[in-house]
Motif scaffolding. Structure first.
Motif, PDB file in Angstrom:
ATOM      1  N   ILE A   1     -65.891 -47.078  -9.669  1.00 47.46           N
ATOM      2  CA  ILE A   1     -67.088 -47.309 -10.480  1.00 47.46           C
ATOM      3  C   ILE A   1     -67.388 -46.072 -11.321  1.00 47.46           C
ATOM      4  O   ILE A   1     -67.706 -46.182 -12.510  1.00 47.46           O
ATOM      5  CB  ILE A   1     -68.295 -47.686  -9.594  1.00 47.46           C
ATOM      6  N   GLU A   2     -67.273 -44.880 -10.719  1.00 50.86           N
ATOM      7  CA  GLU A   2     -67.501 -43.640 -11.473  1.00 50.86           C
ATOM      8  C   GLU A   2     -66.520 -43.512 -12.631  1.00 50.86           C
ATOM      9  O   GLU A   2     -66.904 -43.166 -13.748  1.00 50.86           O
ATOM     10  CB  GLU A   2     -67.395 -42.429 -10.554  1.00 50.86           C
ATOM     11  N   VAL A   3     -65.244 -43.801 -12.370  1.00 53.24           N
ATOM     12  CA  VAL A   3     -64.231 -43.721 -13.425  1.00 53.24           C
ATOM     13  C   VAL A   3     -64.565 -44.697 -14.544  1.00 53.24           C
ATOM     14  O   VAL A   3     -64.508 -44.358 -15.731  1.00 53.24           O
ATOM     15  CB  VAL A   3     -62.817 -43.984 -12.855  1.00 53.24           C
ATOM     16  N   MET A   4     -64.957 -45.910 -14.186  1.00 50.01           N
ATOM     17  CA  MET A   4     -65.300 -46.917 -15.192  1.00 50.01           C
ATOM     18  C   MET A   4     -66.512 -46.486 -16.018  1.00 50.01           C
ATOM     19  O   MET A   4     -66.537 -46.647 -17.238  1.00 50.01           O
ATOM     20  CB  MET A   4     -65.562 -48.251 -14.513  1.00 50.01           C
ATOM     21  N   LEU A   5     -67.512 -45.915 -15.356  1.00 49.19           N
ATOM     22  CA  LEU A   5     -68.696 -45.447 -16.075  1.00 49.19           C
ATOM     23  C   LEU A   5     -68.341 -44.297 -17.012  1.00 49.19           C
ATOM     24  O   LEU A   5     -68.796 -44.248 -18.159  1.00 49.19           O
ATOM     25  CB  LEU A   5     -69.790 -45.026 -15.103  1.00 49.19           C
ATOM     26  N   TYR A   6     -67.519 -43.358 -16.546  1.00 49.69           N
ATOM     27  CA  TYR A   6     -67.113 -42.244 -17.402  1.00 49.69           C
ATOM     28  C   TYR A   6     -66.303 -42.738 -18.605  1.00 49.69           C
ATOM     29  O   TYR A   6     -66.503 -42.285 -19.726  1.00 49.69           O
ATOM     30  CB  TYR A   6     -66.297 -41.210 -16.618  1.00 49.69           C
ATOM     31  N   MET A   7     -65.396 -43.675 -18.351  1.00 53.26           N
ATOM     32  CA  MET A   7     -64.610 -44.221 -19.467  1.00 53.26           C
ATOM     33  C   MET A   7     -65.512 -44.925 -20.478  1.00 53.26           C
ATOM     34  O   MET A   7     -65.334 -44.786 -21.686  1.00 53.26           O
ATOM     35  CB  MET A   7     -63.550 -45.194 -18.936  1.00 53.26           C
TER      36      MET A   7
ATOM     37  N   SER B   1     -64.831 -53.182  -9.624  1.00 48.16           N
ATOM     38  CA  SER B   1     -64.613 -52.767  -8.245  1.00 48.16           C
ATOM     39  C   SER B   1     -65.940 -52.393  -7.595  1.00 48.16           C
ATOM     40  O   SER B   1     -66.913 -52.088  -8.276  1.00 48.16           O
ATOM     41  CB  SER B   1     -63.679 -51.564  -8.234  1.00 48.16           C
ATOM     42  N   LEU B   2     -65.957 -52.386  -6.294  1.00 48.46           N
ATOM     43  CA  LEU B   2     -67.116 -51.911  -5.556  1.00 48.46           C
ATOM     44  C   LEU B   2     -66.854 -50.526  -4.967  1.00 48.46           C
ATOM     45  O   LEU B   2     -67.733 -49.953  -4.333  1.00 48.46           O
ATOM     46  CB  LEU B   2     -67.483 -52.895  -4.434  1.00 48.46           C
ATOM     47  N   ASN B   3     -65.659 -49.991  -5.201  1.00 46.35           N
ATOM     48  CA  ASN B   3     -65.294 -48.667  -4.737  1.00 46.35           C
ATOM     49  C   ASN B   3     -66.034 -47.617  -5.563  1.00 46.35           C
ATOM     50  O   ASN B   3     -66.025 -47.670  -6.794  1.00 46.35           O
ATOM     51  CB  ASN B   3     -63.777 -48.493  -4.871  1.00 46.35           C
ATOM     52  N   LYS B   4     -66.687 -46.659  -4.895  1.00 46.00           N
ATOM     53  CA  LYS B   4     -67.509 -45.655  -5.585  1.00 46.00           C
ATOM     54  C   LYS B   4     -66.703 -44.879  -6.623  1.00 46.00           C
ATOM     55  O   LYS B   4     -67.143 -44.691  -7.759  1.00 46.00           O
ATOM     56  CB  LYS B   4     -68.110 -44.693  -4.566  1.00 46.00           C
ATOM     57  N   ASN B   5     -65.507 -44.440  -6.273  1.00 49.31           N
ATOM     58  CA  ASN B   5     -64.682 -43.665  -7.195  1.00 49.31           C
ATOM     59  C   ASN B   5     -64.302 -44.491  -8.423  1.00 49.31           C
ATOM     60  O   ASN B   5     -64.359 -44.011  -9.556  1.00 49.31           O
ATOM     61  CB  ASN B   5     -63.429 -43.147  -6.489  1.00 49.31           C
TER      62      ASN B   5
END
Length: 119
Positions: A61-67, A55-59
């Motif tokens: 992307i953050e969730v994906m990075l945290y996971m 996704s390009l959605n900031k939230n």
């Protein structure tokens, strides 16, 4: 253009910048941070086989990075606990997770996982 010399390795690094208001130290710090980010993304792409951001959605992307970070930490814990190499730990952990999930699904379906997994 600025030149930064690493005192430990005696290497010079040359940078082109259009940030005229920043000091050489600040620019150096920014490049160090950027390099850390590049190394982190290389790790995610090569070791965790993350090919692209979904996704390009900031939230999101953050969730994906945290996971991804949580998964990599769990993998490193598994690696250390089982005294394995990184790639071997990744394979073994994946197989164990697959078996555990399969066993849970069998139980939820009313079956007996011991009949499927014979040890």
């Amino acid at each position: 253009m600025i030149v930064i010399k690493n005192e430990k390795t005696n290497k010079e690094f040359w940078f082109l910048t259009n940030e005229f208001e920043l000091s050489v130290k600040e620019i150096s710090d920014y490049y160090k941070k950027r390099w850390d980010i590049e190394v982190f993304f290389r790790f995610m792409k090569q070791e965790l086989t993350l090919s692209h951001l979904v996704s390009l959605n900031k939230n999101r992307i953050e969730v994906m990075l945290y996971m991804t970070m949580i998964a990599s930490m769990l993998l490193l814990i598994y690696k250390k606990a089982n005294n394995l190499g990184y790639k071997t730990a990744k394979i073994h952990m994946g197989m164990e997770l697959r078996d555990m999930i399969t066993a849970i699904l069998i139980v939820f379906a009313g079956g007996d996982p011991d009949k499927v997994f014979k040890t």
